[in-house]
Write a protein that holds these residues in place. Structure first.
Motif, short mmCIF file in Angstrom:
data_model
loop_
_atom_site.label_atom_id
_atom_site.label_comp_id
_atom_site.label_asym_id
_atom_site.label_seq_id
_atom_site.Cartn_x
_atom_site.Cartn_y
_atom_site.Cartn_z
N LEU A 1 68.02 10.30 51.69
CA LEU A 1 69.31 10.01 51.09
C LEU A 1 69.77 8.65 51.58
O LEU A 1 69.88 8.42 52.78
N SER A 2 70.01 7.74 50.64
CA SER A 2 70.42 6.39 51.02
C SER A 2 71.29 5.80 49.92
O SER A 2 71.30 6.28 48.78
N SER A 3 72.05 4.75 50.27
CA SER A 3 72.94 4.10 49.30
C SER A 3 72.17 3.23 48.32
O SER A 3 72.58 3.02 47.18
N GLY A 4 71.02 2.71 48.74
CA GLY A 4 70.20 1.89 47.84
C GLY A 4 69.13 2.73 47.16
O GLY A 4 68.70 3.76 47.68
N TYR A 5 68.71 2.30 46.00
CA TYR A 5 67.66 3.03 45.30
C TYR A 5 66.95 2.11 44.32
O TYR A 5 67.43 1.03 43.97
N SER A 6 65.78 2.58 43.89
CA SER A 6 65.00 1.85 42.89
C SER A 6 64.55 2.85 41.85
O SER A 6 64.20 3.99 42.17
N SER A 7 64.58 2.46 40.59
CA SER A 7 64.15 3.37 39.53
C SER A 7 63.40 2.60 38.45
O SER A 7 63.58 1.39 38.29
N SER A 8 62.56 3.31 37.74
CA SER A 8 61.78 2.72 36.65
C SER A 8 61.47 3.81 35.62
O SER A 8 61.48 5.00 35.95
N PRO A 9 61.19 3.42 34.38
CA PRO A 9 60.74 4.41 33.40
C PRO A 9 59.31 4.85 33.70
O PRO A 9 58.43 4.03 33.99
N THR B 1 69.70 2.89 64.01
CA THR B 1 70.84 3.75 63.67
C THR B 1 70.36 5.19 63.66
O THR B 1 69.22 5.47 63.29
N PHE B 2 71.25 6.08 64.05
CA PHE B 2 70.95 7.51 63.90
C PHE B 2 71.21 7.88 62.44
O PHE B 2 72.24 7.52 61.86
N TYR B 3 70.28 8.61 61.85
CA TYR B 3 70.34 8.87 60.41
C TYR B 3 71.58 9.66 60.03
O TYR B 3 72.19 9.39 58.98
N ASP B 4 72.00 10.63 60.85
CA ASP B 4 73.18 11.41 60.50
C ASP B 4 74.43 10.52 60.48
O ASP B 4 75.33 10.71 59.65
N GLU B 5 74.46 9.49 61.34
CA GLU B 5 75.58 8.54 61.32
C GLU B 5 75.53 7.67 60.08
O GLU B 5 76.57 7.29 59.52
N THR B 6 74.32 7.33 59.64
CA THR B 6 74.16 6.54 58.41
C THR B 6 74.70 7.31 57.21
O THR B 6 75.37 6.74 56.33
N ILE B 7 74.42 8.61 57.15
CA ILE B 7 74.91 9.44 56.05
C ILE B 7 76.43 9.53 56.10
O ILE B 7 77.11 9.44 55.08
N LEU C 1 78.72 16.82 54.77
CA LEU C 1 77.94 16.45 55.95
C LEU C 1 77.15 17.60 56.55
O LEU C 1 76.15 17.39 57.22
N LYS C 2 77.59 18.84 56.31
CA LYS C 2 76.94 20.00 56.91
C LYS C 2 76.10 20.80 55.92
O LYS C 2 75.31 21.65 56.32
N ALA C 3 76.28 20.57 54.63
CA ALA C 3 75.56 21.36 53.63
C ALA C 3 74.06 21.08 53.71
O ALA C 3 73.62 20.03 54.20
N MET D 1 70.88 19.68 52.63
CA MET D 1 70.53 18.55 51.77
C MET D 1 69.09 18.60 51.31
O MET D 1 68.64 17.72 50.59
N GLY D 2 68.37 19.61 51.75
CA GLY D 2 66.97 19.72 51.36
C GLY D 2 66.02 19.06 52.33
O GLY D 2 64.81 19.00 52.08
N PHE D 3 66.56 18.54 53.44
CA PHE D 3 65.73 17.94 54.48
C PHE D 3 66.47 18.02 55.80
O PHE D 3 67.69 18.23 55.84
N ASN D 4 65.74 17.84 56.89
CA ASN D 4 66.33 17.88 58.23
C ASN D 4 66.63 16.46 58.68
O ASN D 4 65.74 15.63 58.80
N LYS D 5 67.92 16.19 58.95
CA LYS D 5 68.33 14.84 59.32
C LYS D 5 68.65 14.70 60.81
O LYS D 5 69.03 13.62 61.27
#
Length: 816
Positions: A520-528, A674-680, A467-469, A471-475
């Motif tokens: 950073l989220s639990s859902g994602y989408s990917s394609s070739p 929702t606050f994003y840090d709470e979502t994470i 939670l504190k490391a 992450m490459g962005f400011n949440k």
């Protein structure tokens, strides 16, 4: 005889109220904890246990391999079920379950209209669904219920929402109008009872799956909502059938590559997961499906067993501690002719009564514990269950504890020599170097407690790291508002998110606003995606996709290592990729990637205009994957709002102003923020639950261990009364006496630490293996655990040691 034994047992328990209370309290806590654990375990392992042919039912899952990393998903390619039906033999049922998105549904009955907004768990399937699952049919025919393409079958719960107060047979042939991308009317052809047992099958509306011809590229796509279940015949070779399924899929991938005239590397294969293992497959991504970890469940069983054993050890130690005080009673009994079996029976009855009292109190303690731990207990678990279960559980526990805790003290009594009792030389633990069973039990208790203390420290450190490391962005101070997809598909609210976006940018208290999927989220989408490197053959990789706007990178303070941000556009016109994608495509450097053309299969090529520094897009269990960011106006549905961090006391007023703006464009009931840090943090719910369980187990274990230690120090102080008196007469100080009595027990705690450390280190290493980004287990964690345990042990021992040291030596020697 029985009455006399009961009377003596009750008198003894009342006379030694302190030890009786300690024993009852320790056993009560252990029994109530075991009951709660039993209810949780019973619930979790009952998933789909009611299916009649469960040993032959499998779920098809997709397995993706990328750079020696494997990820699994519960969805499949949509046309797979058709290929299996046509080519694979040995199957009893092929059951596709494709979940559908519906904006709202309406029914009319007797002139009254009922509307259900955003109905969940609507699945398209076929008639074999009802032949595989043991539904109780209240109305309709399971064989023909989904024959008509415009038919729908409802569960009893959902049917009551559409047709209140109607009988099941009256619901048949009623019409439901579904509003979504298309408006469809369906006829109710069946009503089935709800599944009362936990199940993987959560659909509440089953609509007919239309037969359709899928395009060849659909074999390369995977949708998490498209699920497939297979029931094999009893004599079928499941391994051989799986091989045939993957060969079938491979042919279609090759056909699609040939159609496009390019080489397409196959990165996906299928696996078969037994239906009763699906609930425990935490490595398989399944949106909306409840899952739990089987190792965690076994860990809970272990905690329950250990708590029960610790309570028994505590009872043994306190019982043995009282034996010297009962020496004359035992001697008189033996002199008057009591047999060893009679003496053992007396102690077993005392144990039985103590356990019985503890079991009665455990019911109340369990109720309290159930309410306190409701956040940790899965939804659907009830405290009591069926009426006969708790009494049966208590009877088994009473018999088990009576045997485990009562046999050793009762056997020890039979070894007492009458002559030693009347000569005042009776001892249970002799002074000297002999290592007693009581000492071994104390070591065992504290070793278990040490394991929990060390695990608590390491789990807490890992959670803080996640939670504190960086992450490459400011949440920080970011609020997320999702536009419900039912509004996105409604012409009345077309493009209103952009107007709302513009109004929020003017709002005081808001620093900036961006549209796009959170980093950073639990859902994602990917394609070739594919490109050509140095004029060589097409290089194709799987990439995660995120739709963003031009303010997104600035709001999250993401660092561009090369190139620029995307330019405003209504449709996809250029790409920003991450450093992982640069490596995966084989570009020499981020700068070399700029200007290169890549395209998603079936779409036009676009240029890479920027490379962003790697950031976490998924939890710390997975490594950073190749990512492409683009601007597709039609897919921008999440508002990312950065609040003013210099005026935090104004946040509530700002949030109310945001809600007011929302009401100008959308219905008020759709507003959720929702606050994003709470979502994470919520993404690590299971880890936080594990941490809480370990903390609770540690507290209970330490408490019971201290009770056992208290009993042992009481025994030691009693047996060394004469020695303490002589030492004080010869000039020993109270502090010296306390140190003398305490040091032996501290040695036991140190031995427990030596035993526990490698066990805890191994267990935590195994747990940390699941994380790609994890902490290192440091030496100081064991030092903190040791210091904590020694401090608690000293506090426990010191009270009785000080009491013994302050006794008048004249009284000690006279009593001896």
């Amino acid at each position: 005889m029985i009455n006399n034994t009961l009377k003596i047992a009750l008198r003894h328990l009342w006379r030694n109220r302190l030890f009786t209370t300690l024993n009852v309290f320790g056993l009560c806590i252990s029994i109530s904890a075991c009951w709660i654990i039993y209810r949780i375990i019973g619930y979790e392992f009952s998933y789909d246990a009611q299916l009649p042919n469960k040993e032959h039912i499998y779920k098809v899952i997709s397995s993706f391999v990328s750079e020696d990393k494997t990820s699994k998903m519960g969805g499949v390619a949509a046309p797979l079920y058709q290929g299996i039906q046509e080519e694979i033999t040995g199957l009893e049922h092929v059951v596709p379950v494709f979940f559908q998105g519906i904006n709202r549904a309406e029914t009319q009955r007797n002139g009254e209209k009922f509307t259900l907004e955003d109905p969940q768990h609507v699945a398209a399937t076929n008639n074999q669904y009802f032949q595989m699952l043991p539904y109780n049919w209240l109305a309709g025919d399971k064989v023909t219920a989904l024959t008509d393409p415009k038919s729908v079958v409802l569960t009893e719960r959902r049917a009551k929402e559409y047709f209140p107060n109607a009988k099941p047979e009256d619901m048949l042939h009623q019409t439901i109008t579904y509003y979504g991308r298309d408006t469809v009317q369906r006829t109710v052809t069946g009503i089935v009872s709800d599944f009362n047992k936990p199940s993987e099958f959560i659909a509440e509306e089953m609509i007919a799956l239309p037969g359709k011809v899928y395009e060849s590229y659909m074999w390369t796509n995977t949708n998490g909502g498209d699920r497939l279940y297979l029931q094999f015949k009893k004599d079928a070779n499941v391994i051989a059938k799986l091989k045939q399924i993957n060969e079938l899929d491979k042919r279609h991938w090759k056909a699609f590559a040939d159609e496009r005239g390019s080489e397409l590397k196959k990165t996906k294969s299928y696996e078969l997961l037994p239906i009763q293992e699906v609930h425990f497959a935490t490595d398989v991504s399944d949106y909306g499906i409840s899952k739990t970890s089987k190792p965690v469940m076994f860990g809970l069983v272990g905690i329950g067993v250990f708590l029960l054993i610790l309570a028994c050890i505590n009872y043994i130690n306190t019982s043995v501690a009282q034996m010297p005080q009962r020496g004359k009673e035992i001697g008189v009994r033996k002199t008057l002719g009591s047999s060893k079996w009679h003496l053992m029976n007396q102690f077993l009855v005392e144990t039985l009564l103590t356990t019985f009292i503890a079991s009665i109190l455990a019911f109340a303690f369990g109720k309290i514990g159930f309410s306190i731990l409701k956040e940790l207990i899965p939804t659907g678990v009830t405290f009591s269950g069926e009426p006969h279960v708790f009494p049966l559980f208590v009877c088994i526990i009473i018999i088990l504890i009576t045997c485990l805790a009562g046999l050793y003290p009762s056997w020890l009594i039979t070894r007492v020599k009458t002559v030693e009792v009347f000569k005042n030389s009776f001892t249970v633990i002799r002074s000297g170097s002999r290592f007693s069973l009581q000492q071994a039990l104390i070591i065992f208790q504290f070793a278990i407690a040490m394991v929990f203390i060390i695990c608590t420290i390491i789990v807490g450190a890992q959670l803080r790291h996640t939670l504190k490391a960086d992450m490459g962005f400011n949440k920080e101070a970011i609020v997320l508002i999702d536009i419900p997809w039912k509004y996105l598909g409604d012409a009345r609210y077309s493009n209103k998110q952009f107007t709302l976006f513009s109004e929020l940018r003017k709002q005081p208290g808001i620093k900036s606003v961006a549209l796009g999927i959170p980093p950073l989220s639990s859902g994602y989408s990917s394609s070739p995606f594919q490109t050509a490197v140095d004029g060589k053959d097409l290089n194709m990789i799987k990439m995660f996709k995120k739709n963003i706007d031009t303010a997104y990178l600035r709001l999250y303070q993401m660092q561009l290592v090369a190139g620029r941000n995307i330019l405003p556009s209504d449709t996809i016109s250029e790409f920003v990729i991450n450093e992982a994608a640069v490596k995966a495509f084989g570009f020499p450097s981020p700068k070399e990637a700029l200007g290169k053309m890549i395209n998603q299969l079936g779409n036009t090529k676009h240029a890479i205009v920027g490379v962003v520094k790697d950031f976490h897009t998924q939890d710390f269990y997975t490594s950073i994957e190749p990512l492409v960011m683009m601007s597709d106006k039609s897919s921008l549905s999440t508002l990312n709002i950065k609040l003013d961090t210099e005026n935090t006391d104004q946040w509530q007023a700002t949030l109310k102003a945001i809600e007011h703006q929302w009401r100008n464009f959308y219905p008020p009931e759709g507003f959720r923020y929702t606050f994003y840090d709470e979502t994470i943090e919520a993404m690590y719910k299971q880890e936080r639950q594990i941490a809480k369980l370990i903390n609770l187990a540690m507290a209970i274990t330490l408490f019971i261990s201290c009770l056992g230690l208290f009993g042992l120090v009481t025994l030691t102080a009693f047996q060394r009364t004469k020695e303490i008196g002589i030492r004080k007469v010869l000039g020993a100080t109270a502090m010296g006496i306390v140190t003398m009595l305490s040091k032996d027990f501290i040695k036991l705690v140190v031995i427990a630490l030596i035993v526990a450390s490698p066990v805890a280190w191994w267990a935590m290493n195994k747990w940390l293996e699941n994380f790609v980004y994890k902490i290192n287990i440091e030496w100081w964690m064991f030092v903190v655990a040791a210091a904590s345990a020694i401090t608690i042990a000293l506090l426990t021992v010191s009270w009785q040691a000080i009491r013994a040291a302050l006794v008048n030596p004249v009284d000690s020697l006279r009593n001896e």
